[in-house]
Scaffold this active site. Structure first.
Site, PDB file in Angstrom:
ATOM      1  N   GLY A  15       0.788  -1.232   0.000  1.00 35.39           N
ATOM      2  CA  GLY A  15       0.000   0.000   0.000  1.00 35.39           C
ATOM      3  C   GLY A  15       0.819   1.280   0.000  1.00 35.39           C
ATOM      4  CG  ASN A  17       0.952   3.347  -5.852  1.00 37.86           C
ATOM      5  OD1 ASN A  17       1.117   4.389  -6.483  1.00 37.86           O
ATOM      6  ND2 ASN A  17       1.630   2.239  -6.111  1.00 37.86           N
ATOM      7  NE  ARG A  83     -24.040 -22.704 -19.359  1.00 38.21           N
ATOM      8  CZ  ARG A  83     -23.090 -23.630 -19.371  1.00 38.21           C
ATOM      9  NH1 ARG A  83     -22.113 -23.558 -20.250  1.00 38.21           N
ATOM     10  NH2 ARG A  83     -23.104 -24.631 -18.516  1.00 38.21           N
ATOM     11  NE  ARG A 133      -7.810 -12.577  -4.632  1.00 39.04           N
ATOM     12  CZ  ARG A 133      -7.849 -13.867  -4.339  1.00 39.04           C
ATOM     13  NH1 ARG A 133      -8.213 -14.754  -5.257  1.00 39.04           N
ATOM     14  NH2 ARG A 133      -7.503 -14.289  -3.147  1.00 39.04           N
ATOM     15  CG  LEU A 135     -11.457  -6.079 -10.608  1.00 37.94           C
ATOM     16  CD1 LEU A 135     -11.272  -4.567 -10.691  1.00 37.94           C
ATOM     17  CD2 LEU A 135     -12.303  -6.448  -9.395  1.00 37.94           C
ATOM     18  CG  ASN A 153      -4.627  -1.059 -12.717  1.00 39.50           C
ATOM     19  OD1 ASN A 153      -4.355  -1.176 -11.522  1.00 39.50           O
ATOM     20  ND2 ASN A 153      -4.074  -1.819 -13.641  1.00 39.50           N
ATOM     21  CG  HIS A 155       0.600  -2.126 -15.680  1.00 36.10           C
ATOM     22  ND1 HIS A 155       0.334  -3.362 -15.124  1.00 36.10           N
ATOM     23  CD2 HIS A 155       1.595  -2.312 -16.569  1.00 36.10           C
ATOM     24  CE1 HIS A 155       1.131  -4.258 -15.672  1.00 36.10           C
ATOM     25  NE2 HIS A 155       1.909  -3.653 -16.556  1.00 36.10           N
ATOM     26  CG  ASP A 187     -10.368  -2.542 -21.264  1.00 37.06           C
ATOM     27  OD1 ASP A 187      -9.636  -3.310 -20.576  1.00 37.06           O
ATOM     28  OD2 ASP A 187     -10.159  -2.325 -22.469  1.00 37.06           O
TER      29      ASP A 187
HETATM   30  C1  GRF Z   1       2.621  -1.023  -7.769  1.00 36.58           C
HETATM   31  O1  GRF Z   1       3.851  -1.240  -8.431  1.00 36.58           O
HETATM   32  C2  GRF Z   1       1.502  -0.861  -8.760  1.00 36.58           C
HETATM   33  O2  GRF Z   1       1.898  -0.261  -9.957  1.00 36.58           O
HETATM   34  C3  GRF Z   1       1.090  -2.273  -9.020  1.00 36.58           C
HETATM   35  O3  GRF Z   1       1.177  -2.907  -7.766  1.00 36.58           O
HETATM   36  C4  GRF Z   1       2.177  -2.248  -6.981  1.00 36.58           C
HETATM   37  C5  GRF Z   1       1.549  -1.884  -5.680  1.00 36.58           C
HETATM   38  O4  GRF Z   1       2.494  -1.405  -4.763  1.00 36.58           O
HETATM   39  N1  GRF Z   1      -0.225  -2.340  -9.611  1.00 36.58           N
HETATM   40  P1  GRF Z   1       2.050  -0.790  -3.371  1.00 36.58           P
HETATM   41  O5  GRF Z   1       1.213  -1.845  -2.664  1.00 36.58           O
HETATM   42  O6  GRF Z   1       1.254   0.448  -3.648  1.00 36.58           O
HETATM   43  O7  GRF Z   1       3.318  -0.501  -2.644  1.00 36.58           O
END
Ligand code: GRF
Length: 271
Positions: A15, A17, A83, A133, A135, A153, A155, A187
């Site tokens: 966590g 972020n 389905r 997970r 979605l 999201n 990434h 998406d």
């Molecule tokens: C980050 O690198 C994010 O881009 C990816 O998962 C990681 C999460 O890191 N989707 P944190 O739990 O926020 O430290």
């Protein structure tokens, strides 16, 4: 003055972020507040960060619900036709249909519970921050309705390169000379949704995976907060490309300066 967005943050791990959003929210530089944090893992450190900041938390017992879906999918009363969901989904690629339907049933059970928890907090935006997970279209349709995109999201790669769960590892192992981080709307594919913004960083000859990840994460924190601020300020516009793809554009006179600042910060420590 732009309105503050209400965020629901979904996470599975440390966590950092989330912490970056909480810190910016506390210092008044984020035009949003975290209304609730949801995790599929009771032990996720991100939940502790939320508790310390007095943010409500919810845990979804994915493990039990996935087992129930697997074992009982033929008998379950679900809010969606399995389905039809299987025809729409683009994330489970294995050939065994009953296995796919069992997996989807588990996801729907978990997502239904998650939607009920989230609805109580009336979030404007679902913020995926290391939620490990997949979605299903059931969850995504619930939020991406009325022509709006509501699930964000982050990434850890320069999409469309290196989708999936190993963004930093794949960036490092491939030997690319520039890495990147991407904020996009979710998406129904895996990391395929419309891209809001990206930031890049150089990969140096003496990097290892840790130093690369550290550089990328610093950019993630700045990028995610900025994207949320653009959304809160109504500076995000949607267009359709000639191929029917949704294209996002940021309408902000400071956009070039912000991108330049990110690039400069990614060089820090090197002259
Ligand atoms: C980050 O690198 C994010 O881009 C990816 O998962 C990681 C999460 O890191 N989707 P944190 O739990 O926020 O430290």
């Amino acid at each position: 003055m732009a309105q503050k967005l209400r965020l629901a943050v979904l996470l599975s791990g440390s966590g950092t972020n989330l912490q970056a959003l909480l810190d910016r929210s506390a210092s008044g530089t984020l035009k949003a507040q975290v209304a609730v944090v949801v995790s599929d893992r009771p032990g996720a450190h991100g939940l502790k960060r939320a508790e310390l900041a007095n943010i409500p938390t919810r845990i979804i017992d994915y493990r039990a619900l996935m087992e129930k879906g697997r074992d009982e999918w033929e008998r379950l009363q679900l809010p969606v036709d399995l389905r039809e969901l299987d025809e729409a989904q683009q994330i489970l690629h294995f050939p065994d249909v009953s296995k796919r339907l069992g997996r989807l049933a588990g996801m729907v059970l978990a997502e239904d519970e998650m939607i009920r928890h989230l609805n109580a907090f009336q979030p404007d935006c679902i913020v995926l921050a290391g939620f490990m997970r997949l979605l299903s279209p059931y969850f995504l349709r619930h939020y991406n309705r009325d022509g709006a995109w509501r699930v964000l999201n982050i990434h850890p790669s320069l999409l469309p390169a290196f989708p999936g769960q190993r963004g930093y590892e794949d960036t490092f192992d491939y030997g690319v000379k520039w890495g990147g981080v991407t904020v996009h709307f979710a998406d129904e594919g895996e990391d395929t949704g419309p891209i809001l913004a990206q930031a890049v960083y150089p990969v140096w000859p003496d990097d290892d995976l840790d130093s690369l990840r550290k550089r990328g994460l610093q950019l993630e924190y700045a990028l995610y907060a900025q994207c949320i601020n653009w959304l809160a300020s109504g500076q995000v516009r949607f267009f359709e490309s000639s191929h029917g793809r949704t294209i996002v554009k940021i309408i902000d006179p400071n956009y070039p300066r912000i991108l330049k600042d990110w690039a400069i910060s990614a060089f820090s420590g090197k002259t």
